[in-house]
Design an enzyme around this catalytic site. Structure first.
Site, PDB file in Angstrom:
ATOM      1  N   GLU A  23       0.828  -1.204   0.000  1.00  0.00           N
ATOM      2  CA  GLU A  23       0.000   0.000   0.000  1.00  0.00           C
ATOM      3  C   GLU A  23       0.867   1.261   0.000  1.00  0.00           C
ATOM      4  O   GLU A  23       0.540   2.239  -0.672  1.00  0.00           O
ATOM      5  CB  GLU A  23      -0.960  -0.029   1.190  1.00  0.00           C
ATOM      6  CG  GLU A  23      -2.054  -1.056   0.956  1.00  0.00           C
ATOM      7  CD  GLU A  23      -2.948  -1.300   2.134  1.00  0.00           C
ATOM      8  OE1 GLU A  23      -4.152  -1.500   1.911  1.00  0.00           O
ATOM      9  OE2 GLU A  23      -2.464  -1.304   3.286  1.00  0.00           O
TER      10      GLU A  23
ATOM     11  N   GLU B 274      -4.366  -9.634   3.058  1.00  0.00           N
ATOM     12  CA  GLU B 274      -5.308  -9.474   4.162  1.00  0.00           C
ATOM     13  C   GLU B 274      -6.438 -10.489   4.150  1.00  0.00           C
ATOM     14  O   GLU B 274      -6.856 -10.956   5.210  1.00  0.00           O
ATOM     15  CB  GLU B 274      -5.899  -8.056   4.178  1.00  0.00           C
ATOM     16  CG  GLU B 274      -4.961  -6.999   4.690  1.00  0.00           C
ATOM     17  CD  GLU B 274      -4.107  -6.367   3.611  1.00  0.00           C
ATOM     18  OE1 GLU B 274      -3.565  -5.291   3.841  1.00  0.00           O
ATOM     19  OE2 GLU B 274      -3.980  -6.949   2.523  1.00  0.00           O
TER      20      GLU B 274
END
Length: 173
Positions: free
Chosen positions: A43, A63
């Site tokens: 990210e 995730e």
């Protein structure tokens, strides 16, 4: 809504996620990647302006395999960089991809030999610093304005989803 609002107020002075949680860095971000670049690392990579990776670099958004969803910008930015289907493949499966694949999908601008990512990134940063400062600032400002950043209400909804998922049986397993 108090918990998400409090979390969104606890922002750093400069947001390493490129304006997703707070003010973006006013300088160009040239990132060097060596080895694994997963979840929050990816990210942050999506928030960089230029990414150099060495041949040992691997990338992944894992995730969902942990029972949660990406909440640092990958849901919005990864599809913009990799294309919808590529992004969904990596977000939904937790699979990883290597530096050569990252170049072919547009995430990384150059792959170098192991140990050369940082010197290459530093050389690029030096070349940028030799450019006209006002022009660099204007290019960053207007170029970054095109990046997808969700609205505040979208970020609240995502944060609530993450909070629910963290407490779920999936995340506990």
């Amino acid at each position: 809504l108090a918990a998400p609002r409090r979390a969104l107020r606890m922002r750093p002075a400069v947001d390493p996620w490129g304006g997703f949680f707070g003010p973006p860095c006013p300088k160009p971000i040239v990132m060097a990647i060596s080895g694994p670049c997963y979840t929050s690392g990816l990210e942050m990579c999506l928030a960089a302006d230029i990414v150099i990776a060495d041949k040992s670099a691997t990338f992944g958004q894992m995730e969902t395999s942990r029972g949660i969803v990406p909440f640092g910008g990958a849901l919005q930015r990864l599809p913009a960089v990799l294309g919808w289907q590529n992004a969904m493949r990596y977000i939904l499966t937790g699979d990883t991809f290597d530096a050569e694949q990252a170049v072919s999908m547009g995430l990384v601008q150059q792959v170098v030999d192991v140990g050369e990512a940082l010197p290459t990134a530093m050389a690029i940063a030096q070349r940028i610093s030799n450019q006209a400062p006002l022009a660099v600032e204007a290019a960053l400002k207007h170029g970054r304005a095109l990046r997808p950043i969700p609205s505040r209400s979208d970020r609240y909804r995502l944060l609530w989803t993450v909070l629910k998922l963290i407490r779920s049986q999936d995340a506990r397993e």
